[in-house]
Design a protein around this motif. Structure first.
Motif, PDB file in Angstrom:
ATOM      1  N   ASN A 119       3.474  -4.572   8.284  1.00  0.00           N
ATOM      2  CA  ASN A 119       4.192  -5.847   8.167  1.00  0.00           C
ATOM      3  C   ASN A 119       4.885  -5.971   6.812  1.00  0.00           C
ATOM      4  O   ASN A 119       6.007  -6.484   6.730  1.00  0.00           O
ATOM      5  N   MET A 120       4.237  -5.503   5.739  1.00  0.00           N
ATOM      6  CA  MET A 120       4.867  -5.549   4.425  1.00  0.00           C
ATOM      7  C   MET A 120       6.095  -4.637   4.374  1.00  0.00           C
ATOM      8  O   MET A 120       7.102  -4.967   3.750  1.00  0.00           O
ATOM      9  N   VAL A 121       6.011  -3.492   5.043  1.00  0.00           N
ATOM     10  CA  VAL A 121       7.144  -2.565   5.061  1.00  0.00           C
ATOM     11  C   VAL A 121       8.322  -3.180   5.826  1.00  0.00           C
ATOM     12  O   VAL A 121       9.480  -3.097   5.395  1.00  0.00           O
ATOM     13  N   PHE A 122       8.042  -3.815   6.966  1.00  0.00           N
ATOM     14  CA  PHE A 122       9.100  -4.481   7.732  1.00  0.00           C
ATOM     15  C   PHE A 122       9.751  -5.593   6.901  1.00  0.00           C
ATOM     16  O   PHE A 122      10.979  -5.738   6.880  1.00  0.00           O
ATOM     17  N   LEU A 123       8.923  -6.384   6.221  1.00  0.00           N
ATOM     18  CA  LEU A 123       9.455  -7.476   5.407  1.00  0.00           C
ATOM     19  C   LEU A 123      10.329  -6.948   4.271  1.00  0.00           C
ATOM     20  O   LEU A 123      11.362  -7.544   3.943  1.00  0.00           O
ATOM     21  N   PHE A 124       9.918  -5.849   3.675  1.00  0.00           N
ATOM     22  CA  PHE A 124      10.712  -5.254   2.589  1.00  0.00           C
ATOM     23  C   PHE A 124      12.091  -4.845   3.102  1.00  0.00           C
ATOM     24  O   PHE A 124      13.112  -5.136   2.466  1.00  0.00           O
ATOM     25  N   ALA A 125      12.127  -4.177   4.247  1.00  0.00           N
ATOM     26  CA  ALA A 125      13.411  -3.763   4.813  1.00  0.00           C
ATOM     27  C   ALA A 125      14.279  -4.965   5.161  1.00  0.00           C
ATOM     28  O   ALA A 125      15.492  -4.969   4.897  1.00  0.00           O
ATOM     29  N   ALA A 126      13.677  -5.996   5.744  1.00  0.00           N
ATOM     30  CA  ALA A 126      14.443  -7.173   6.150  1.00  0.00           C
ATOM     31  C   ALA A 126      14.977  -7.945   4.956  1.00  0.00           C
ATOM     32  O   ALA A 126      16.058  -8.548   5.028  1.00  0.00           O
ATOM     33  N   ALA A 127      14.250  -7.933   3.845  1.00  0.00           N
ATOM     34  CA  ALA A 127      14.679  -8.697   2.673  1.00  0.00           C
ATOM     35  C   ALA A 127      15.651  -7.920   1.799  1.00  0.00           C
ATOM     36  O   ALA A 127      16.625  -8.487   1.284  1.00  0.00           O
ATOM     37  N   GLY A 158      25.093   6.404   0.107  1.00  0.00           N
ATOM     38  CA  GLY A 158      24.440   6.136  -1.174  1.00  0.00           C
ATOM     39  C   GLY A 158      23.514   4.936  -1.088  1.00  0.00           C
ATOM     40  O   GLY A 158      22.390   4.956  -1.615  1.00  0.00           O
ATOM     41  N   LYS A 159      23.957   3.880  -0.422  1.00  0.00           N
ATOM     42  CA  LYS A 159      23.095   2.714  -0.219  1.00  0.00           C
ATOM     43  C   LYS A 159      21.886   3.078   0.646  1.00  0.00           C
ATOM     44  O   LYS A 159      20.763   2.623   0.403  1.00  0.00           O
ATOM     45  N   LEU A 160      22.111   3.916   1.657  1.00  0.00           N
ATOM     46  CA  LEU A 160      21.013   4.349   2.515  1.00  0.00           C
ATOM     47  C   LEU A 160      19.999   5.171   1.723  1.00  0.00           C
ATOM     48  O   LEU A 160      18.781   5.004   1.891  1.00  0.00           O
ATOM     49  N   ALA A 161      20.474   6.051   0.856  1.00  0.00           N
ATOM     50  CA  ALA A 161      19.563   6.846   0.032  1.00  0.00           C
ATOM     51  C   ALA A 161      18.743   5.962  -0.897  1.00  0.00           C
ATOM     52  O   ALA A 161      17.544   6.195  -1.096  1.00  0.00           O
ATOM     53  N   SER A 162      19.365   4.932  -1.441  1.00  0.00           N
ATOM     54  CA  SER A 162      18.651   4.075  -2.392  1.00  0.00           C
ATOM     55  C   SER A 162      17.550   3.274  -1.706  1.00  0.00           C
ATOM     56  O   SER A 162      16.427   3.202  -2.216  1.00  0.00           O
ATOM     57  N   ILE A 163      17.826   2.685  -0.554  1.00  0.00           N
ATOM     58  CA  ILE A 163      16.765   1.929   0.107  1.00  0.00           C
ATOM     59  C   ILE A 163      15.717   2.877   0.680  1.00  0.00           C
ATOM     60  O   ILE A 163      14.524   2.545   0.737  1.00  0.00           O
ATOM     61  N   GLY A 164      16.124   4.087   1.080  1.00  0.00           N
ATOM     62  CA  GLY A 164      15.145   5.066   1.528  1.00  0.00           C
ATOM     63  C   GLY A 164      14.175   5.441   0.422  1.00  0.00           C
ATOM     64  O   GLY A 164      12.960   5.518   0.642  1.00  0.00           O
ATOM     65  N   LEU A 165      14.689   5.671  -0.791  1.00  0.00           N
ATOM     66  CA  LEU A 165      13.819   5.995  -1.918  1.00  0.00           C
ATOM     67  C   LEU A 165      12.900   4.829  -2.263  1.00  0.00           C
ATOM     68  O   LEU A 165      11.720   5.028  -2.583  1.00  0.00           O
ATOM     69  N   ALA A 166      13.433   3.606  -2.198  1.00  0.00           N
ATOM     70  CA  ALA A 166      12.604   2.433  -2.497  1.00  0.00           C
ATOM     71  C   ALA A 166      11.479   2.289  -1.482  1.00  0.00           C
ATOM     72  O   ALA A 166      10.324   1.982  -1.837  1.00  0.00           O
ATOM     73  N   MET A 167      11.768   2.526  -0.209  1.00  0.00           N
ATOM     74  CA  MET A 167      10.734   2.397   0.818  1.00  0.00           C
ATOM     75  C   MET A 167       9.743   3.558   0.758  1.00  0.00           C
ATOM     76  O   MET A 167       8.553   3.382   1.063  1.00  0.00           O
ATOM     77  N   LEU A 168      10.203   4.742   0.364  1.00  0.00           N
ATOM     78  CA  LEU A 168       9.273   5.847   0.143  1.00  0.00           C
ATOM     79  C   LEU A 168       8.262   5.483  -0.935  1.00  0.00           C
ATOM     80  O   LEU A 168       7.060   5.746  -0.793  1.00  0.00           O
ATOM     81  N   LEU A 169       8.745   4.891  -2.016  1.00  0.00           N
ATOM     82  CA  LEU A 169       7.838   4.470  -3.086  1.00  0.00           C
ATOM     83  C   LEU A 169       6.858   3.427  -2.581  1.00  0.00           C
ATOM     84  O   LEU A 169       5.654   3.478  -2.894  1.00  0.00           O
ATOM     85  N   LEU A 170       7.345   2.478  -1.788  1.00  0.00           N
ATOM     86  CA  LEU A 170       6.488   1.424  -1.249  1.00  0.00           C
ATOM     87  C   LEU A 170       5.363   1.995  -0.387  1.00  0.00           C
ATOM     88  O   LEU A 170       4.216   1.553  -0.472  1.00  0.00           O
ATOM     89  N   VAL A 171       5.677   2.988   0.445  1.00  0.00           N
ATOM     90  CA  VAL A 171       4.691   3.539   1.372  1.00  0.00           C
ATOM     91  C   VAL A 171       3.795   4.579   0.705  1.00  0.00           C
ATOM     92  O   VAL A 171       2.587   4.634   0.973  1.00  0.00           O
ATOM     93  N   LEU A 172       4.372   5.393  -0.179  1.00  0.00           N
ATOM     94  CA  LEU A 172       3.612   6.505  -0.744  1.00  0.00           C
ATOM     95  C   LEU A 172       2.715   6.105  -1.916  1.00  0.00           C
ATOM     96  O   LEU A 172       1.675   6.737  -2.135  1.00  0.00           O
ATOM     97  N   PHE A 173       3.107   5.105  -2.678  1.00  0.00           N
ATOM     98  CA  PHE A 173       2.320   4.773  -3.872  1.00  0.00           C
ATOM     99  C   PHE A 173       0.869   4.418  -3.542  1.00  0.00           C
ATOM    100  O   PHE A 173      -0.053   4.943  -4.190  1.00  0.00           O
ATOM    101  N   PRO A 174       0.596   3.538  -2.569  1.00  0.00           N
ATOM    102  CA  PRO A 174      -0.818   3.246  -2.271  1.00  0.00           C
ATOM    103  C   PRO A 174      -1.581   4.479  -1.789  1.00  0.00           C
ATOM    104  O   PRO A 174      -2.751   4.666  -2.155  1.00  0.00           O
ATOM    105  N   GLN A 175      -0.923   5.321  -0.984  1.00  0.00           N
ATOM    106  CA  GLN A 175      -1.583   6.518  -0.506  1.00  0.00           C
ATOM    107  C   GLN A 175      -1.876   7.480  -1.668  1.00  0.00           C
ATOM    108  O   GLN A 175      -2.939   8.111  -1.715  1.00  0.00           O
ATOM    109  N   ALA A 176      -0.940   7.595  -2.597  1.00  0.00           N
ATOM    110  CA  ALA A 176      -1.164   8.438  -3.773  1.00  0.00           C
ATOM    111  C   ALA A 176      -2.305   7.881  -4.622  1.00  0.00           C
ATOM    112  O   ALA A 176      -3.108   8.642  -5.192  1.00  0.00           O
TER     113      ALA A 176
END
Length: 319
Positions: A119-127, A158-176
């Protein structure tokens, strides 16, 4: 400043600051000596890299007022809390001699972490997807981008790459955080790392697929309106409506119909892909029970289609 009077010829050097002409008795026009840019031109690649870097900062509200950081940083904190709680409980249990028992009973595990923070990941993308595109459209600055080395496709990707990197950080940081924390609280650190290493491909694969699907889908929707609120509502609808519809179809009919419908639901697709990465061969609605690899394929197709829509939109958009 003194200079020649109206009608008097310019000095021979014609240097900056000299009077060129006078339009009236009340004013004069001066040659200020403006020169063209003669420095290095870094070109298209540097322009795209700068766009990605600045857009990534924009995703997190960096360099902007504090209120711009509330949503992204707040969602990242909420996504990280379960990892912190799991590590705290595990450390306490090891001190009490019940580490293995608590680890086996813990609901916060690698395979369950993405569904826990979905749900947090969906909210991040929507916002944040509308945040990346709406401002440029609303203030009509796209013409400034497209008049330089950057192309329309470069802007979209370029915009797609930037939001992709931001969402990777969002998902991977807690797992790391879990990965490093589990190693540090273990009695045998090398053995703990060796035990968790086989999960890394699944963690990274799920994060990449999530970032690609939700990032491209969010930007493809946001590209059609300069109103952030409208874009956010549309992204919510694209995620939530199919999820509710699949649940209703599964309840009423079940079987293959619910399974086919789940392949059009981003939330169900990512949940099925998570099952695939962590070794569950079947996924989807109870009545359908599709091969979980089907959801990985569906996620890839949906991400490619959404990215294509985004690129086509910016090829045709009026700056």
């Amino acid at each position: 400043m003194t200079g020649p009077t109206v009608g008097e010829p310019l000095p021979a050097d014609g240097g900056p600051g000299q009077v060129v002409a006078a339009g009236s008795a009340g004013g004069s026009i001066y040659d200020l000596g403006y020169r063209g840019y003669a420095g290095a031109r870094l070109g298209r690649r540097h322009a795209v890299a700068s766009l990605v870097r600045q857009s990534f900062r924009q995703c997190w509200g960096l360099g902007r007022p504090g209120r711009a950081k509330i949503v992204p940083i707040g969602l990242a904190a909420l996504a990280t809390i379960p990892a912190v709680v799991a590590l705290g409980v595990a450390a306490l249990a090891r001190q009490l001699g019940a580490g293995e028992m608590m680890e086996a009973a813990s609901p916060i595990r690698y395979e369950s972490y993405y569904p826990l923070i979905a749900n947090m990941v969906f909210l991040f993308a929507a916002a944040q997807a509308p945040e990346l595109l709406a401002r440029d459209m609303r203030h009509r600055v796209l013409a400034l981008y497209f008049s330089r080395a950057i192309r329309r496709e470069d802007y979209a990707l370029g915009k797609l790459a930037s939001i992709g990197l931001a969402m990777l950080l969002l998902v991977l940081f807690p797992q790391a955080l879990i990965f490093v924390g589990r190693a540090l609280i273990a009695a045998d650190i090398p053995a703990a790392i060796a035990d968790d290493l086989p999960t890394l491909p699944a963690i990274v694969g799920q994060a990449l697929l999530t970032a690609a699907l939700l990032g491209s889908l969010g930007l493809a929707i946001a590209a059609f309106t300069p109103r952030r609120a409208f874009a956010t509502a549309a992204i919510f609808a694209v995620v939530i409506v199919p999820l509710v519809a699949v649940a209703a179809i599964d309840e009423l009919t079940g079987g293959d119909l619910a399974g086919a419908a789940s392949l059009l639901s981003p939330a169900d697709i990512l949940e099925g892909a998570n099952d695939f990465f962590y070794g569950r061969g079947r996924a989807g609605p109870t009545g359908a029970d599709l091969p979980s690899v089907t959801y990985v394929a569906a996620a890839a197709v949906m991400a490619v289609v959404a990215a294509g829509v985004l690129v086509v939109r910016y090829r045709r958009i009026e700056p």
